[in-house]
Design a protein around this motif. Structure first.
Motif, PDB file in Angstrom:
ATOM      1  N   VAL A   1       0.800  -1.073  -0.063  1.00 17.51           N
ATOM      2  CA  VAL A   1      -0.038  -0.118   0.035  1.00 17.51           C
ATOM      3  C   VAL A   1       0.808   1.193   0.101  1.00 17.51           C
ATOM      4  N   ILE A   2       1.879   1.380   0.886  1.00 21.21           N
ATOM      5  CA  ILE A   2       2.791   2.336   0.930  1.00 21.21           C
ATOM      6  C   ILE A   2       4.090   2.060   0.490  1.00 21.21           C
ATOM      7  N   GLY A   3       4.852   1.044   0.682  1.00 20.40           N
ATOM      8  CA  GLY A   3       6.224   0.570   0.417  1.00 20.40           C
ATOM      9  C   GLY A   3       7.098   0.805   1.494  1.00 20.40           C
ATOM     10  N   SER A   4       7.812   1.800   1.414  1.00 17.32           N
ATOM     11  CA  SER A   4       9.094   2.054   2.578  1.00 17.32           C
ATOM     12  C   SER A   4       8.479   3.406   3.138  1.00 17.32           C
ATOM     13  N   ILE A   5       8.883   3.509   4.520  1.00 24.11           N
ATOM     14  CA  ILE A   5       8.549   4.880   5.091  1.00 24.11           C
ATOM     15  C   ILE A   5       9.701   5.165   6.106  1.00 24.11           C
ATOM     16  N   TYR A   6       9.846   6.414   6.017  1.00 22.18           N
ATOM     17  CA  TYR A   6      11.282   6.922   7.141  1.00 22.18           C
ATOM     18  C   TYR A   6      10.304   7.531   8.364  1.00 22.18           C
ATOM     19  N   VAL A   7      10.992   6.978   9.380  1.00 25.37           N
ATOM     20  CA  VAL A   7      10.545   7.691  10.538  1.00 25.37           C
ATOM     21  C   VAL A   7      11.739   8.241  11.323  1.00 25.37           C
ATOM     22  N   GLN A   8      11.679   9.358  12.040  1.00 30.22           N
ATOM     23  CA  GLN A   8      12.794  10.174  12.621  1.00 30.22           C
ATOM     24  C   GLN A   8      13.278   9.275  13.589  1.00 30.22           C
ATOM     25  N   LYS A   9      14.653   9.096  13.758  1.00 28.49           N
ATOM     26  CA  LYS A   9      15.269   8.161  14.995  1.00 28.49           C
ATOM     27  C   LYS A   9      14.542   8.567  16.604  1.00 28.49           C
ATOM     28  N   TRP A  10      14.552   9.863  16.720  1.00 28.64           N
ATOM     29  CA  TRP A  10      13.899  10.387  17.937  1.00 28.64           C
ATOM     30  C   TRP A  10      12.911   9.801  18.349  1.00 28.64           C
ATOM     31  N   PHE A  11      12.033   9.278  17.381  1.00 31.80           N
ATOM     32  CA  PHE A  11      10.762   8.784  17.487  1.00 31.80           C
ATOM     33  C   PHE A  11      10.665   6.976  17.502  1.00 31.80           C
ATOM     34  N   ALA A  12      11.410   6.717  16.489  1.00 29.67           N
ATOM     35  CA  ALA A  12      11.519   5.190  16.096  1.00 29.67           C
ATOM     36  C   ALA A  12      12.282   4.485  17.178  1.00 29.67           C
ATOM     37  N   GLY A  13      13.495   5.236  17.754  1.00 29.26           N
ATOM     38  CA  GLY A  13      14.207   4.517  18.738  1.00 29.26           C
ATOM     39  C   GLY A  13      14.884   3.304  18.159  1.00 29.26           C
ATOM     40  N   ASP A  14      14.790   2.182  18.925  1.00 31.37           N
ATOM     41  CA  ASP A  14      14.945   0.677  18.493  1.00 31.37           C
ATOM     42  C   ASP A  14      14.221  -0.086  17.995  1.00 31.37           C
ATOM     43  N   SER A  15      12.843   0.543  17.676  1.00 29.64           N
ATOM     44  CA  SER A  15      11.919  -0.361  17.109  1.00 29.64           C
ATOM     45  C   SER A  15      12.159  -1.215  15.909  1.00 29.64           C
ATOM     46  N   LYS A  16      11.750  -2.509  15.829  1.00 31.43           N
ATOM     47  CA  LYS A  16      12.251  -3.328  14.812  1.00 31.43           C
ATOM     48  C   LYS A  16      10.785  -3.344  13.856  1.00 31.43           C
ATOM     49  N   ASN A  17       9.793  -3.171  14.565  1.00 33.42           N
ATOM     50  CA  ASN A  17       8.586  -3.111  13.812  1.00 33.42           C
ATOM     51  C   ASN A  17       7.553  -1.986  14.345  1.00 33.42           C
ATOM     52  N   ILE A  18       6.714  -1.741  13.062  1.00 35.86           N
ATOM     53  CA  ILE A  18       5.921  -0.519  13.496  1.00 35.86           C
ATOM     54  C   ILE A  18       4.755  -0.824  12.887  1.00 35.86           C
ATOM     55  N   GLU A  19       3.489  -0.005  13.064  1.00 36.38           N
ATOM     56  CA  GLU A  19       2.239  -0.187  12.433  1.00 36.38           C
ATOM     57  C   GLU A  19       1.646   1.355  12.055  1.00 36.38           C
ATOM     58  N   VAL A  20       1.195   1.473  11.101  1.00 33.39           N
ATOM     59  CA  VAL A  20       0.712   2.771  10.313  1.00 33.39           C
ATOM     60  C   VAL A  20      -0.734   2.464  10.440  1.00 33.39           C
ATOM     61  N   THR A  21      -1.610   3.595  10.634  1.00 36.82           N
ATOM     62  CA  THR A  21      -3.082   3.266  10.523  1.00 36.82           C
ATOM     63  C   THR A  21      -3.374   4.492   9.454  1.00 36.82           C
TER      64      THR A  21
END
Length: 56
Positions: free
Chosen positions: A31-51
């Motif tokens: 649906v989206i492909g790749s997404i970039y998230v700023q490091k200050w928010f992403a931290g060490d997360s290996k998986n994320i979910e977007v609604t």
């Protein structure tokens, strides 16, 4: 309104962001492909979910 939850897994670290690649549902195209998230928010997360909400 249509709601879709899209799952992403870690792909690589960049200078100030983390790139995640979409994990598509079986037999469906991304649906989206790749997404970039700023490091200050992403931290060490290996998986994320977007609604995503479609508002027509």
């Amino acid at each position: 309104m249509t709601e879709k939850k899209v799952k992403f897994e870690f792909e690589k670290h960049n200078k100030n962001s983390v790139r995640y690649k979409e994990v598509p549902e079986d037999g469906m195209p991304p649906v989206i492909g790749s997404i970039y998230v700023q490091k200050w928010f992403a931290g060490d997360s290996k998986n994320i979910e977007v609604t995503i909400n479609k508002k027509d």
